[in-house]
Design a protein around this motif. Structure first.
Motif, short mmCIF file in Angstrom:
data_model
loop_
_atom_site.label_atom_id
_atom_site.label_comp_id
_atom_site.label_asym_id
_atom_site.label_seq_id
_atom_site.Cartn_x
_atom_site.Cartn_y
_atom_site.Cartn_z
N VAL A 1 0.87 -1.17 0.00
CA VAL A 1 0.00 0.00 0.00
C VAL A 1 0.91 1.23 0.00
O VAL A 1 1.80 1.34 0.84
CB VAL A 1 -0.93 0.04 1.24
N ASN A 2 0.66 2.13 -0.95
CA ASN A 2 1.54 3.29 -1.09
C ASN A 2 0.76 4.52 -1.56
O ASN A 2 -0.39 4.41 -2.00
CB ASN A 2 2.66 2.99 -2.10
N GLU A 3 1.40 5.66 -1.46
CA GLU A 3 0.83 6.87 -2.02
C GLU A 3 0.99 6.83 -3.53
O GLU A 3 2.05 6.46 -4.05
CB GLU A 3 1.56 8.10 -1.45
N ARG B 1 -6.25 1.76 -7.25
CA ARG B 1 -6.14 2.97 -6.45
C ARG B 1 -7.53 3.55 -6.21
O ARG B 1 -8.46 3.34 -6.99
CB ARG B 1 -5.24 4.00 -7.11
N GLU C 1 -4.51 6.83 -2.32
CA GLU C 1 -3.88 5.59 -1.86
C GLU C 1 -3.95 4.54 -2.95
O GLU C 1 -5.00 4.35 -3.58
CB GLU C 1 -4.59 5.10 -0.60
N LYS D 1 3.26 2.70 2.70
CA LYS D 1 2.58 2.65 3.99
C LYS D 1 2.60 1.25 4.60
O LYS D 1 2.72 1.09 5.81
CB LYS D 1 1.13 3.12 3.84
#
Length: 525
Positions: free
Chosen positions: A457-459, A486, A492, A518
Motif C-alpha cells: 500500500v503506497n501513495e 487505487r 492511496e 505505507k
C-alpha cells in the motif's frame, strides 16, 4: 488412489463398490485398539459398524484420515468432536436399516401384546397354559412415538395400518409433517398420560438421556407397554424394572441397553420383559443396504468431494461438488487473503454472495471461507474443522445472499471485523472458472491469487512503480504478474505482485523504506 480400511465385518458388496469407484480397500477385522493404531495411519478412510471404537487415540494415529463411515445409524462409538477438530468427516447411513428397525419395533409390540416369547417357552416345555397368556389387541390402542424422524415415521405408517391411533412427541416435528404422517403432535406429558404403547425412536443426546426417567415412567398410563429399538440409555432401566414388578407397566421390550453387550442386566428375568440382542438392523436386506450406502458415500467424498449424511459438515452431493468446486476455491482464497491482511483479533465474519453464487448451497462456500481464514490459527484446518475452530474462538459468522444484479455475473464478498474496523475483499470467477480478486479494502483491483505474492500500500505518485521494480530486480526477485488499484489519482494505491520466491523480512524492510510506502506484506496462497 485413496485407500480405505474396513475394520468390521461388512457385506462384500462394500469392498466391491470401493474398488469399482477407484478406491483401494483392505478388509482387516477384529483388531485390538493397539493393533488398529499401528496401521490406521496408512488410510484415507475408515468404514466401520458398531465393533470398532474410534477414540481420540485412534484419531491421533490416523494421520491421513479424511472420512469415517458408519454402516448404520448410531455413532456413539465415534468421538465426533475429536474427528471434527482433526478435520475428519463422519458419515452414517440413516436410511439403510430404517425399515428393518421399524419392523423390529412393530414385531416387539406384537410380542408384548400377545406374550409370544413366554407362550412359546411354556408350550415347548410341555405345558398348555392357554388361560395364562391373555393378550390385548392393537386395534384402537394409542401408540405414543417419542421421536418422529425417519424410523418413527415408518412405525407410524405401520401402526396406522393396524388401526391404531398414533400420537407423537418430537421437538422438531412440524404441524405440516404431523398431518402428512397422520399423527397427532403432543407434548411429552400428554404422550405419557395417553399412550397404551410407547416406542422410542430418538438418538441418545444430553437432552434425551433417560427421557423415560423414574419420574416420567410414573406419569405413564397404568398398563402401558414400552418398546425401545433406538439407543440404550433412553430409559432408566432400574426404574423400568420397578414399574414392571409393581404392575404399573404391563410389559417392556428392549433391543438396546445402557451397557452393551448386555450379557448381564437387572431386567433379565423380570416378569413381562422381552429382550433381544440389538437386532434392530439385523436383516439380510439391511446389512446389504448399509454396506452399499457407506461405500458409495465414502467413495463419493474421496473421489469427487460429494458429502452425504455427514454429521459434522454440510451435505454436498456428488453432482453439486464439480459445480461448487471453483466457488469454493475462490471462497478459500478470499478467506486466506483477508485472514493474512487483517490485523488484530477477529470479531466477526460476513460472507456475502451475489449473482450465480447466491443460487448455490451456501454452507460449503462458508466452510471454504473459514478454512482459508483460520489457516493462520492451524496448519491442519479444512472445511470440516474450520467452523469448529471459529466457534471455539467466539467468531460470529453470518451468511448473506443478495438477490440483485451486480457488475459481475457472480461475486463473493468476505468482510471481517477487527479492533481496527471492517476489512472487506471481493472476488469473482472469470469465464475460465479461475478465481479473481476484484476488490481489496474498498479499492478496485483485479488480480489472480496464486503462489507467493507481495502486497504493498503506497501513495499514488509518479515513479513509484519504477522504484519498486528496480529494487526487486536488484534483489533478484522475478515478477510473475503485476496488479495495481487505487482509490483516486494521487490517493492511496494498492499493488499485488506475484513473485517467484517468498519475500523475506530483509526485502520487506527495503520495500517499506521506499518513499510513499505505507504497508508491505508477504502473502502466500
Amino acid at each position: 488412489m485413496p485407500k480405505v480400511l474396513i475394520s468390521d465385518k461388512m457385506d462384500p458388496k462394500a469392498a466391491e463398490i470401493f474398488r469399482a469407484r477407484g478406491v483401494e480397500v483392505d478388509e482387516i477385522t477384529g483388531k485390538t485398539p493397539e493393533e488398529l493404531k499401528a496401521i490406521i495411519g496408512e488410510y484415507d478412510g475408515l468404514a466401520i459398524r458398531s465393533s470398532t471404537r474410534v477414540t481420540q487415540e485412534i484419531l491421533d494415529a490416523a494421520t491421513n484420515m479424511k472420512v469415517i463411515g458408519r454402516a448404520g445409524i448410531g455413532v456413539d462409538n465415534i468421538d465426533i468432536p475429536a474427528a471434527s477438530a482433526k478435520g475428519v468427516v463422519v458419515m452414517n447411513t440413516p436410511f439403510g436399516n430404517s425399515i428393518t428397525t421399524a419392523e423390529h419395533a412393530i414385531a416387539l409390540m406384537f410380542a408384548l401384546a400377545r406374550q409370544l416369547p413366554q407362550a412359546d417357552a411354556s408350550t415347548q416345555a410341555g405345558k398348555w397354559e392357554k388361560s395364562k397368556f391373555m393378550g390385548v389387541e392393537l386395534t384402537a390402542k394409542t401408540l405414543g412415538l417419542i421421536g418422529a424422524g425417519n424410523i418413527g415415521g415408518i412405525v407410524a405408517e405401520r401402526a396406522l395400518g393396524l388401526r391404531m391411533k398414533v400420537i407423537a412427541y418430537d421437538p422438531f416435528l412440524t404441524e405440516e409433517r404431523a398431518i402428512e404422517l397422520g399423527v397427532e403432535k403432543v407434548n411429552l406429558e400428554t404422550l405419557l398420560a395417553r399412550a397404551d404403547f410407547i416406542t422410542l425412536h430418538t438418538p441418545l443426546t444430553d437432552q434425551t438421556r433417560n427421557i423415560l426417567s423414574a419420574e416420567n415412567l410414573a406419569k405413564t398410563k397404568k398398563g402401558v407397554r414400552i418398546i425401545n429399538c433406538a439407543r440404550g440409555g433412553l430409559i432408566d432401566e432400574a426404574a423400568l424394572k420397578q414399574g414392571l414388578e409393581s404392575g404399573h407397566i404391563a410389559g417392556a421390550a428392549l433391543d438396546v441397553y445402557a451397557t452393551e453387550p448386555a450379557k448381564e442386566n437387572a431386567l433379565f428375568g423380570t416378569p413381562n420383559f422381552i429382550s433381544t440382542p440389538h437386532l434392530g438392523a439385523s436383516t439380510t436386506e439391511a446389512q446389504v443396504n448399509v454396506a452399499i450406502q457407506v461405500a458409495e458415500q465414502m467413495s463419493d467424498y474421496l473421489v469427487s468431494g460429494g458429502v452425504t449424511n455427514a454429521l459434522n459438515m454440510p451435505s454436498l452431493s456428488a453432482e453439486e461438488a464439480p459445480r461448487l468446486k471453483p466457488y469454493m476455491a475462490l471462497a478459500e482464497k478470499l478467506g486466506s487473503l483477508v485472514g493474512q491482511l487483517a490485523h488484530g483479533p477477529l470479531k466477526s465474519v460476513a460472507i456475502e454472495t451475489e449473482g450465480a453464487a447466491a443460487e448455490l448451497n451456501q454452507k460449503p462456500i462458508t466452510g471454504a471461507v473459514l478454512a482459508g481464514l483460520m489457516r493462520s490459527y492451524s496448519d491442519t484446518v479444512n472445511m470440516v474443522n474450520a467452523p469448529f475452530l471459529a466457534k471455539e474462538r467466539g467468531l460470529d459468522v453470518r451468511e448473506v445472499r443478495h438477490d440483485r444484479e451486480g457488475d459481475y455475473h457472480t461475486m463473493i464478498r468476505v468482510t471481517v471485523n477487527t479492533d481496527e474496523g471492517d476489512r472487506s475483499v471481493a472476488g469473482t470467477l472469470f469465464s475460465d472458472a479461475a478465481p479473481r480478486l476484484i476488490e481489496l479494502f474498498g479499492i478496485k483491483v483485479e488480480a489472480d491469487l496464486v503462489g507467493h505474492m507481495l502486497y504493498v500500500v503506497n501513495e499514488d505518485r509518479p515513479g513509484f512503480i519504477g522504484s519498486l521494480g528496480s529494487l526487486l530486480g536488484e534483489e533478484g526477485i522475478n515478477i510473475g504478474t503485476f496488479h495495481l488499484g487505487r482509490r483516486a489519482a494521487g490517493g492511496e494505491a494498492v499493488l499485488l505482485l506475484s513473485i517467484d520466491d517468498n519475500a523475506g523480512p530483509d526485502l520487506l524492510n527495503k520495500v517499506k523504506a521506499l518513499p510513499g510506502v505505507k504497508t508491505a506484506m508477504a502473502l502466500a496462497f
